[in-house]
Motif scaffolding. Structure first.
Motif, PDB file in Angstrom:
ATOM      1  N   ILE A  26      49.152  71.370  10.515  1.00  0.00           N
ATOM      2  CA  ILE A  26      47.759  71.569  10.121  1.00  0.00           C
ATOM      3  C   ILE A  26      47.606  72.999   9.629  1.00  0.00           C
ATOM      4  O   ILE A  26      48.029  73.951  10.287  1.00  0.00           O
ATOM      5  CB  ILE A  26      46.780  71.270  11.285  1.00  0.00           C
ATOM      6  N   VAL A  27      47.061  73.138   8.433  1.00  0.00           N
ATOM      7  CA  VAL A  27      46.799  74.455   7.856  1.00  0.00           C
ATOM      8  C   VAL A  27      45.290  74.640   7.820  1.00  0.00           C
ATOM      9  O   VAL A  27      44.579  73.905   7.123  1.00  0.00           O
ATOM     10  CB  VAL A  27      47.390  74.594   6.445  1.00  0.00           C
ATOM     11  N   GLU A  28      44.809  75.602   8.590  1.00  0.00           N
ATOM     12  CA  GLU A  28      43.379  75.905   8.625  1.00  0.00           C
ATOM     13  C   GLU A  28      43.131  77.160   7.799  1.00  0.00           C
ATOM     14  O   GLU A  28      43.785  78.188   8.019  1.00  0.00           O
ATOM     15  CB  GLU A  28      42.905  76.120  10.063  1.00  0.00           C
ATOM     16  N   PHE A  29      42.208  77.068   6.846  1.00  0.00           N
ATOM     17  CA  PHE A  29      41.913  78.249   6.042  1.00  0.00           C
ATOM     18  C   PHE A  29      40.483  78.198   5.538  1.00  0.00           C
ATOM     19  O   PHE A  29      39.828  77.166   5.616  1.00  0.00           O
ATOM     20  CB  PHE A  29      42.900  78.408   4.885  1.00  0.00           C
ATOM     21  N   VAL A  30      40.025  79.331   5.060  1.00  0.00           N
ATOM     22  CA  VAL A  30      38.646  79.627   4.668  1.00  0.00           C
ATOM     23  C   VAL A  30      37.752  79.642   5.902  1.00  0.00           C
ATOM     24  O   VAL A  30      37.327  80.696   6.364  1.00  0.00           O
ATOM     25  CB  VAL A  30      38.105  78.673   3.595  1.00  0.00           C
ATOM     26  N   SER A  31      37.441  78.466   6.474  1.00  0.00           N
ATOM     27  CA  SER A  31      36.686  78.382   7.735  1.00  0.00           C
ATOM     28  C   SER A  31      35.569  79.420   7.812  1.00  0.00           C
ATOM     29  O   SER A  31      35.418  80.129   8.806  1.00  0.00           O
ATOM     30  CB  SER A  31      37.639  78.544   8.930  1.00  0.00           C
ATOM     31  N   ALA A  32      34.786  79.507   6.746  1.00  0.00           N
ATOM     32  CA  ALA A  32      33.725  80.514   6.685  1.00  0.00           C
ATOM     33  C   ALA A  32      32.520  80.100   7.507  1.00  0.00           C
ATOM     34  O   ALA A  32      32.180  78.921   7.584  1.00  0.00           O
ATOM     35  CB  ALA A  32      33.297  80.725   5.235  1.00  0.00           C
ATOM     36  N   THR A  44      48.042  68.588   6.824  1.00  0.00           N
ATOM     37  CA  THR A  44      46.601  68.361   6.801  1.00  0.00           C
ATOM     38  C   THR A  44      45.909  69.695   6.589  1.00  0.00           C
ATOM     39  O   THR A  44      46.197  70.676   7.276  1.00  0.00           O
ATOM     40  CB  THR A  44      46.116  67.730   8.127  1.00  0.00           C
ATOM     41  N   ARG A  45      44.999  69.736   5.618  1.00  0.00           N
ATOM     42  CA  ARG A  45      44.197  70.934   5.363  1.00  0.00           C
ATOM     43  C   ARG A  45      42.872  70.788   6.102  1.00  0.00           C
ATOM     44  O   ARG A  45      42.179  69.789   5.932  1.00  0.00           O
ATOM     45  CB  ARG A  45      43.939  71.096   3.864  1.00  0.00           C
ATOM     46  N   GLU A  46      42.515  71.803   6.887  1.00  0.00           N
ATOM     47  CA  GLU A  46      41.291  71.693   7.680  1.00  0.00           C
ATOM     48  C   GLU A  46      40.411  72.928   7.508  1.00  0.00           C
ATOM     49  O   GLU A  46      40.902  74.055   7.433  1.00  0.00           O
ATOM     50  CB  GLU A  46      41.630  71.504   9.158  1.00  0.00           C
ATOM     51  N   PHE A  47      39.116  72.681   7.464  1.00  0.00           N
ATOM     52  CA  PHE A  47      38.090  73.722   7.390  1.00  0.00           C
ATOM     53  C   PHE A  47      37.308  73.649   8.701  1.00  0.00           C
ATOM     54  O   PHE A  47      36.744  72.614   9.034  1.00  0.00           O
ATOM     55  CB  PHE A  47      37.168  73.447   6.197  1.00  0.00           C
ATOM     56  N   TYR A  48      37.276  74.754   9.423  1.00  0.00           N
ATOM     57  CA  TYR A  48      36.580  74.828  10.713  1.00  0.00           C
ATOM     58  C   TYR A  48      35.234  75.501  10.478  1.00  0.00           C
ATOM     59  O   TYR A  48      35.179  76.681  10.129  1.00  0.00           O
ATOM     60  CB  TYR A  48      37.439  75.626  11.696  1.00  0.00           C
ATOM     61  N   TYR A  49      34.170  74.739  10.647  1.00  0.00           N
ATOM     62  CA  TYR A  49      32.829  75.274  10.422  1.00  0.00           C
ATOM     63  C   TYR A  49      32.284  75.921  11.694  1.00  0.00           C
ATOM     64  O   TYR A  49      32.087  75.259  12.707  1.00  0.00           O
ATOM     65  CB  TYR A  49      31.868  74.162   9.982  1.00  0.00           C
ATOM     66  N   ASN A  50      32.052  77.218  11.621  1.00  0.00           N
ATOM     67  CA  ASN A  50      31.461  77.943  12.747  1.00  0.00           C
ATOM     68  C   ASN A  50      29.940  77.774  12.705  1.00  0.00           C
ATOM     69  O   ASN A  50      29.206  78.673  12.303  1.00  0.00           O
ATOM     70  CB  ASN A  50      31.829  79.430  12.679  1.00  0.00           C
ATOM     71  N   ASP A  51      29.490  76.592  13.098  1.00  0.00           N
ATOM     72  CA  ASP A  51      28.065  76.290  12.989  1.00  0.00           C
ATOM     73  C   ASP A  51      27.340  76.462  14.324  1.00  0.00           C
ATOM     74  O   ASP A  51      26.337  75.795  14.590  1.00  0.00           O
ATOM     75  CB  ASP A  51      27.865  74.869  12.465  1.00  0.00           C
ATOM     76  N   ALA A  85      50.698  74.615  13.799  1.00  0.00           N
ATOM     77  CA  ALA A  85      49.343  74.946  13.352  1.00  0.00           C
ATOM     78  C   ALA A  85      49.405  76.316  12.705  1.00  0.00           C
ATOM     79  O   ALA A  85      49.905  77.269  13.302  1.00  0.00           O
ATOM     80  CB  ALA A  85      48.366  74.950  14.527  1.00  0.00           C
ATOM     81  N   ILE A  86      48.915  76.402  11.475  1.00  0.00           N
ATOM     82  CA  ILE A  86      48.954  77.655  10.718  1.00  0.00           C
ATOM     83  C   ILE A  86      47.529  78.039  10.366  1.00  0.00           C
ATOM     84  O   ILE A  86      46.793  77.242   9.774  1.00  0.00           O
ATOM     85  CB  ILE A  86      49.801  77.497   9.443  1.00  0.00           C
ATOM     86  N   ASN A  87      47.140  79.245  10.750  1.00  0.00           N
ATOM     87  CA  ASN A  87      45.789  79.744  10.473  1.00  0.00           C
ATOM     88  C   ASN A  87      45.869  80.869   9.446  1.00  0.00           C
ATOM     89  O   ASN A  87      46.562  81.867   9.672  1.00  0.00           O
ATOM     90  CB  ASN A  87      45.138  80.298  11.744  1.00  0.00           C
ATOM     91  N   VAL A  88      45.162  80.710   8.335  1.00  0.00           N
ATOM     92  CA  VAL A  88      45.066  81.763   7.329  1.00  0.00           C
ATOM     93  C   VAL A  88      43.706  82.418   7.516  1.00  0.00           C
ATOM     94  O   VAL A  88      42.667  81.802   7.266  1.00  0.00           O
ATOM     95  CB  VAL A  88      45.211  81.198   5.909  1.00  0.00           C
ATOM     96  N   VAL A 128      48.637  83.750   9.451  1.00  0.00           N
ATOM     97  CA  VAL A 128      48.827  84.528   8.230  1.00  0.00           C
ATOM     98  C   VAL A 128      47.539  85.334   8.067  1.00  0.00           C
ATOM     99  O   VAL A 128      46.489  84.789   7.715  1.00  0.00           O
ATOM    100  CB  VAL A 128      49.058  83.632   7.004  1.00  0.00           C
ATOM    101  N   LEU A 129      47.618  86.621   8.381  1.00  0.00           N
ATOM    102  CA  LEU A 129      46.438  87.484   8.342  1.00  0.00           C
ATOM    103  C   LEU A 129      46.455  88.305   7.054  1.00  0.00           C
ATOM    104  O   LEU A 129      47.437  88.989   6.761  1.00  0.00           O
ATOM    105  CB  LEU A 129      46.416  88.414   9.556  1.00  0.00           C
ATOM    106  N   HIS A 130      45.392  88.200   6.293  1.00  0.00           N
ATOM    107  CA  HIS A 130      45.348  88.899   5.014  1.00  0.00           C
ATOM    108  C   HIS A 130      44.342  90.047   5.068  1.00  0.00           C
ATOM    109  O   HIS A 130      43.340  89.991   5.781  1.00  0.00           O
ATOM    110  CB  HIS A 130      44.951  87.943   3.887  1.00  0.00           C
TER     111      HIS A 130
END
Length: 550
Positions: free
Chosen positions: A123-129, A161-168, A325-328, A359-361
């Motif tokens: 699972i690659v989690e990214f953006v997650s704005a 699997t590409r996942e977006f985690y919504y901090n709602d 699990a990979i977090n960008v 992966v911290l940018h």
């Protein structure tokens, strides 16, 4: 072809084992086959003699000679030479060098990819704005990196699997709601004090106006919260769609609370004996797992600290069967790495210590001319991702945001990205592909016609310096893809593309393709078509188009 280096390495290792069976596998694992820095030193070089010299108590060059004498005949190797301190340089036959062209053309869009799935779920989690405003340039860098990393892993056979985690949930969402409420009340002519920590920008005014137009009640804070989140999620989704990024799944932070997962995770940590009470707060013994200090999980007022739902969320990733699990994420998340991993280890669920991988940018500075661009009218305080897309186009944004190592600072030069010059890397690469297609049009042929005639092509005729450089570069593509996936480093593909484009532009300038010699013409058109295919394959990993005309 993608196993070519491994096959050569095995060739050397087997030769060593023939006369030194006592050498351990650990020591043999240090033997590598790489490209020499200079083409005159051969197609490949092996370091076996230097690696083993101390263990076998021999001079490296003497040992290299012994290894060379033990090498069995190989139909793809013309000869080997000993160079420098004891490198074994390998020179391939012309047929072996040219074979990569046939491999590229036969494999087509699959060239550089693994032949089969490895069955490993990632699972690659990214953006997650946070849904509190338009996506900014940092989110754009996450989107470019995360999507390319996912593409690289898919190409290596992973089930991604590409996942977006919504901090709602949480304080920031509350700040959004009261900001929109204040703006809505002001639009109604009421005198209001705007929240000190509120959100500004034209988008807050738009959301407030749209809420009122929908006959919303300016006093109903919960309705405003729901409306604002929905509006910003819709805008963020539209921005990501414009960027060509899609997600397989969206996960809501609020669901961790409504489903009881946060409470369940806290109870499990208490049951594991890795927590304690102090000053009315609940603490995690994070120092037992490498963190620099213990961490508060539940404050004295009963609220959970922000890393607790993060732990609960990553438990769901593990329970859903994702062994990696990979977090960008932005570098501002550096402090969460040890905390989340400590929480997962304290649960004693068999989760690896490196789970999740990060992966911290670093953030991006946007420049126009000699001035830094800091704000946009819409966002009010920062440059949005859509600003960049509108300024320079999706392809340029993706390439530029991927072409530096994630943890390096990056300056996005708008003027450079818009220019049609060799200095603009994305233009330089795309122009190489356009030139390939121009050559094929002039020859009145296509890739399909060339592939159909491969059996008659004499690829041993590709012996000019520019041709040999291109053959080497093409043969390296599967290795570059594997290594970029292993390192989670899309910038390696942008570097490869620039090098391949440079090789082809040099070839285009130095040689004629539509020569009278039909055999040479056929071989050169095969090479040109193979370059075009490889350019397309590499650009596809980055989500960038390969134009046929420019």
């Amino acid at each position: 072809m993608d196993d070519f280096r491994n096959n050569l390495r095995d060739w050397f290792v087997n030769a060593v084992r023939a006369f030194a069976p006592e050498i351990s596998d650990d020591l043999l694992s240090n033997i590598v086959v790489e490209r020499p820095k200079q083409a005159a030193h051969g197609d490949y070089a092996c370091n076996a003699a230097m690696v083993l010299a101390r263990a076998l108590k021999k001079n490296p060059r003497e040992l290299a000679r012994q290894i060379q004498n033990m090498l069995p005949p190989c139909d793809v190797v013309m000869c080997t030479e000993i160079a420098g301190a004891g490198f074994l340089n390998v020179f391939l036959t012309a047929a072996a060098r040219g074979a990569v062209v046939a491999n590229v053309l036969r494999d087509g869009e699959h060239f550089g990819r693994a032949k089969k799935s490895n069955g490993i779920r990632v699972i690659v989690e990214f953006v997650s704005a946070n849904p509190t405003g338009p996506l900014h340039v940092g989110h754009g860098r996450q989107a470019a990196l995360g999507d390319a990393i996912a593409n690289l892993l898919v190409a290596q056979g992973f089930d991604v699997t590409r996942e977006f985690y919504y901090n709602d949930a949480g304080q920031q969402i509350h700040n959004l709601a009261i900001s929109v409420q204040a703006r809505a009340r002001a639009l109604l002519g009421l005198v209001v004090d705007f929240p000190e920590n509120g959100y500004h920008g034209e988008y807050i005014h738009e959301i407030a106006q749209n809420y009122l137009d929908a006959r919303g009640d300016a006093d109903d804070l919960e309705a405003i919260r729901v409306f604002a989140i929905a509006a910003l999620r819709k805008e963020q989704d539209a921005d990501l769609q414009a960027f060509g990024v899609h997600f397989d799944h969206y996960y809501l932070e609020s669901s961790l609370y409504t489903d009881g997962r946060v409470a369940k995770t806290v109870d499990a940590l208490i049951a594991s004996g890795k927590t304690y009470e102090q000053d009315g707060a609940l603490w995690l013994r994070a120092t037992e797992y490498g963190d620099d200090k213990d961490r508060v999980m539940r404050k004295a007022d009963g609220d959970y600290t922000y890393f607790v739902p993060d732990v609960a969320y990553h438990v769901t990733k593990w329970e859903r069967g994702f062994v990696r699990a990979i977090n960008v994420q932005g570098s501002d998340h550096h402090g969460t790495v040890a905390r989340v991993r400590a929480g997962l280890q304290a649960l004693v669920m068999g989760i690896p210590q490196s789970y999740p991988e990060y992966v911290l940018h670093k953030m991006v500075t946007v420049m126009r001319g000699h001035d830094e661009v800091k704000i946009s009218k819409r966002a009010g305080s920062y440059v949005t991702m859509r600003d960049l897309i509108d300024e320079v186009g999706c392809d340029a944004v993706r390439f530029f945001l991927s072409m530096r190592k994630a943890d390096s600072e990056f300056v996005f030069d708008i003027d450079l990205a818009r220019s049609q010059a060799e200095e603009n890397p994305v233009y330089y690469v795309q122009y190489a592909h356009a030139r390939v297609m121009s050559v094929l049009r002039q020859a009145n042929t296509t890739r399909e016609v060339i592939v159909a005639g491969l059996a008659q092509a004499d690829l041993t005729l590709l012996t000019r310096p520019h041709e040999e450089a291109l053959l080497r570069r093409l043969a390296d593509f599967p290795y570059e893809m594997r290594n970029a996936a292993k390192e989670l480093a899309p910038h390696q593909i942008t570097t490869y593309l620039r090098d391949l484009a440079g090789d082809f532009h040099g070839y285009y300038t130095a040689e004629r393709f539509l020569v009278d010699d039909s055999a040479l013409r056929c071989a050169r058109l095969c090479l040109v078509a193979a370059v075009g295919q490889t350019l397309r394959n590499a650009l596809a990993v980055l989500g960038i188009t390969a134009p046929e005309k420019m």
